[in-house]
Design a protein around this motif. Structure first.
Motif, PDB file in Angstrom:
ATOM      1  N   GLY A 163       0.822  -1.230  -0.376  1.00  0.00           N
ATOM      2  CA  GLY A 163       0.105  -0.064  -0.024  1.00  0.00           C
ATOM      3  C   GLY A 163       0.582   1.078   0.049  1.00  0.00           C
ATOM      4  N   CYS A 164       0.277   2.536  -0.317  1.00  0.00           N
ATOM      5  CA  CYS A 164       0.695   3.380  -0.666  1.00  0.00           C
ATOM      6  C   CYS A 164       1.821   4.423   1.459  1.00  0.00           C
ATOM      7  N   LEU A 165       3.121   4.671   1.092  1.00  0.00           N
ATOM      8  CA  LEU A 165       3.936   4.783   1.685  1.00  0.00           C
ATOM      9  C   LEU A 165       3.657   5.935   3.237  1.00  0.00           C
ATOM     10  N   VAL A 166       2.655   6.727   2.809  1.00  0.00           N
ATOM     11  CA  VAL A 166       2.072   7.901   3.005  1.00  0.00           C
ATOM     12  C   VAL A 166       0.807   7.214   3.786  1.00  0.00           C
ATOM     13  N   CYS A 167       0.002   7.028   3.456  1.00  0.00           N
ATOM     14  CA  CYS A 167      -0.992   7.470   3.684  1.00  0.00           C
ATOM     15  C   CYS A 167      -2.316   5.714   4.104  1.00  0.00           C
ATOM     16  N   ALA A 168      -0.837   4.403   3.345  1.00  0.00           N
ATOM     17  CA  ALA A 168      -1.334   2.709   3.191  1.00  0.00           C
ATOM     18  C   ALA A 168      -3.109   2.529   2.634  1.00  0.00           C
ATOM     19  N   GLU A 169      -3.143   3.584   1.760  1.00  0.00           N
ATOM     20  CA  GLU A 169      -4.267   2.870   0.948  1.00  0.00           C
ATOM     21  C   GLU A 169      -3.504   2.044   0.094  1.00  0.00           C
ATOM     22  N   PRO A 170      -4.478   0.660   0.164  1.00  0.00           N
ATOM     23  CA  PRO A 170      -3.853  -0.135  -1.046  1.00  0.00           C
ATOM     24  C   PRO A 170      -3.550   0.081  -1.856  1.00  0.00           C
ATOM     25  N   PHE A 225       0.407   5.191  -8.781  1.00  0.00           N
ATOM     26  CA  PHE A 225       0.051   7.026  -7.885  1.00  0.00           C
ATOM     27  C   PHE A 225      -1.126   6.239  -6.891  1.00  0.00           C
ATOM     28  N   CYS A 226      -1.153   6.713  -5.702  1.00  0.00           N
ATOM     29  CA  CYS A 226      -1.630   6.637  -4.875  1.00  0.00           C
ATOM     30  C   CYS A 226      -3.037   7.276  -5.082  1.00  0.00           C
ATOM     31  N   HIS A 227      -4.050   6.247  -4.808  1.00  0.00           N
ATOM     32  CA  HIS A 227      -5.348   6.538  -5.539  1.00  0.00           C
ATOM     33  C   HIS A 227      -6.247   7.619  -3.907  1.00  0.00           C
ATOM     34  N   GLY A 228      -5.499   7.421  -3.023  1.00  0.00           N
ATOM     35  CA  GLY A 228      -5.815   7.759  -1.561  1.00  0.00           C
ATOM     36  C   GLY A 228      -5.547   8.579  -1.453  1.00  0.00           C
ATOM     37  N   CYS A 229      -3.939   9.625  -1.378  1.00  0.00           N
ATOM     38  CA  CYS A 229      -3.723  10.972  -0.652  1.00  0.00           C
ATOM     39  C   CYS A 229      -2.973  11.184  -2.761  1.00  0.00           C
ATOM     40  N   GLY A 230      -2.833  10.685  -3.555  1.00  0.00           N
ATOM     41  CA  GLY A 230      -2.035  11.438  -4.791  1.00  0.00           C
ATOM     42  C   GLY A 230      -0.499  10.821  -4.989  1.00  0.00           C
ATOM     43  N   HIS A 231       0.136  10.415  -3.442  1.00  0.00           N
ATOM     44  CA  HIS A 231       1.222   9.912  -4.266  1.00  0.00           C
ATOM     45  C   HIS A 231       2.042   8.910  -4.818  1.00  0.00           C
ATOM     46  N   VAL A 232       3.272   9.861  -5.423  1.00  0.00           N
ATOM     47  CA  VAL A 232       3.693   8.913  -7.213  1.00  0.00           C
ATOM     48  C   VAL A 232       4.880   8.029  -6.218  1.00  0.00           C
TER      49      VAL A 232
HETATM   50 ZN   LIG Z   1      -1.092   7.742  -0.491  1.00  0.00          ZN
END
Ligand SMILES: [Zn+2]
Length: 411
Positions: free
Chosen positions: A7-14, A50-57
């Motif tokens: 998942g996302c490194l920033v927000c953990a969104e899968p 690209f993270c669909h939760g927070c936009g982090h690349v």
């Molecule tokens: Zn994220």
């Protein structure tokens, strides 16, 4: 061997969705010696999502940091531009954070201690943190104390026990390397004195997009930072970005100053930089899909240019063996069949070969020896002005440089 993302490194969104696949490549800073060429070279998938939760690349699969940073051939002081930049940075931060009377500075990813020497010369007390065993001699030689290891929640208490809390913690070109961002930020909270600041400089996603700098992508860079996701990361840990500055160095960087919430004033630069990001749509996946299509077109353009020159009887070489060059050579399929050699100023790289593409690396003096190349592909294109000035004699004799990014340009 690369581990798939949890998942996302920033927000953990899968839901982290791929948009750029650079294939399977060797590690960009592992320059093999002649003996190494006879052994298998590890290759790892290099995909950006690209993270669909927070936009982090970020990279979708990651290589363990121990495989990349314990023996490290990138040395900051090899560049005149960077040395001058560190002098300016130390001057600015010493004044802003009142360090001249012995204030304590920690530099994370201190490399050859160039930045810490600049702080020490301005009156600060210093500690470097870096896992690279082979770079320890630089700190020792400069008389800078060094903690050998990674910075994080587990090592920050030991650093504080040894030297106390810091008025300033810096990380230049290190923040994009950190897979455990939650542990890193928790470590900052442990190691910063009350009212202290963390100042990071990292390649900036807006400039990466503008300049089509896809070659900034390699396994060391697990994150490609914009201000939006960065604000989310720090706010989850009770901290906030209080100042955001865009810098021209490399291909464009973001400098962020971070403090605990309520310990500093958030200035207007934060809203200004965020507005630019929204205007460019860097928080939308479509923007990144279009970016990947531009990279495909650039590949055709560069390879057609080199093959055309070669077919016309031109001798070709490369200049600069930065990690970004490793990505470009591998993704574009450029090897020793096209480039006779690559010239680089770093003695640590001379005599070795480019990762994956296996082009021999030599000293820059080779450009002036017979038979000298007609055209030189400039892989360190972000240092164009500095390198063209250094190679004035080669150009005076008729030699040309080919700039490969963001579009082919011959100078
Ligand atoms: Zn994220």
């Amino acid at each position: 061997m690369a581990s798939p993302s949890a998942g996302c490194l920033v927000c953990a969104e899968p839901a982290v969705e791929d948009f750029l696949d650079l294939g399977s490549t060797a590690l960009a800073n592992k320059f093999p010696s002649a003996e190494d060429l006879g052994r298998p070279e590890p290759r790892f998938s290099l995909r950006v999502g690209f993270c669909h939760g927070c936009g982090h690349v970020q990279l979708v699969e990651r290589v363990p940091p121990e495989a990349m940073f314990t023996d490290y051939l990138y040395v900051s002081s090899a560049s005149d531009t960077l040395r001058a930049h560190f002098d300016d940075l130390a001057t600015t931060l010493t004044a802003r954070h009142g360090l001249a009377g012995g204030g304590f500075v920690i530099d994370i990813g201190c490399n050859d201690a160039s930045l810490l020497c600049a702080f020490r010369d301005r009156g600060a007390a210093t500690l470097g943190v870096d896992p690279a065993e082979n770079l320890a001699e630089f700190s020792r030689g400069a008389g800078i104390e060094r903690y050998q290891g990674f910075f994080g929640a587990d090592t920050a208490p030991e650093i504080v026990d040894r030297r106390g809390r810091a008025a300033l913690i810096t990380a230049t070109n290190t923040f994009p390397h950190i897979p455990d961002l939650q542990g890193f930020v928790a470590g900052l909270d442990t190691a910063l004195a009350p009212g202290g600041a963390f100042v990071l400089e990292a390649h900036y996603l807006v400039d990466l997009l503008d300049q089509l700098a896809f070659d900034t992508v390699y396994h060391e860079h697990v994150s490609y930072w914009a201000l939006g996701p960065m604000m989310r990361l720090f706010s989850d840990h009770g901290m906030e970005v209080v100042r955001a500055e865009r810098l021209p160095i490399h291909h464009g960087q973001l400098r962020a100053t971070v403090m605990r919430q309520g310990e500093g004033e958030v200035d207007d630069t934060v809203a200004e930089v965020l507005a630019v990001e929204r205007g460019l749509g860097i928080d939308r996946l479509e923007t990144w899909r279009a970016f990947a299509a531009r990279v495909d077109r650039l590949k055709t353009e560069v390879v057609d240019c080199l093959r055309g020159l070669k077919a016309g009887g031109r001798r070709l070489a490369g200049y600069g063996a930065p990690a970004k060059g490793s990505t470009l050579l591998e993704h574009f399929g450029i090897g020793p069949d096209l480039l006779d050699f690559i010239a680089d100023r770093s003695p640590l790289k001379q005599g070795r070969y480019t990762p994956g593409s296996h082009i021999p690396i030599v000293a820059p003096g080779r450009l002036l020896e017979d038979p000298s190349p007609d055209h030189v592909l400039l892989l360190a294109w972000n240092f164009e002005d500095e390198i063209l000035a250094q190679q004035a004699e080669f150009r005076r004799r008729g030699g040309k440089f080919i700039l490969p990014v963001p579009e082919v340009r011959i100078v």
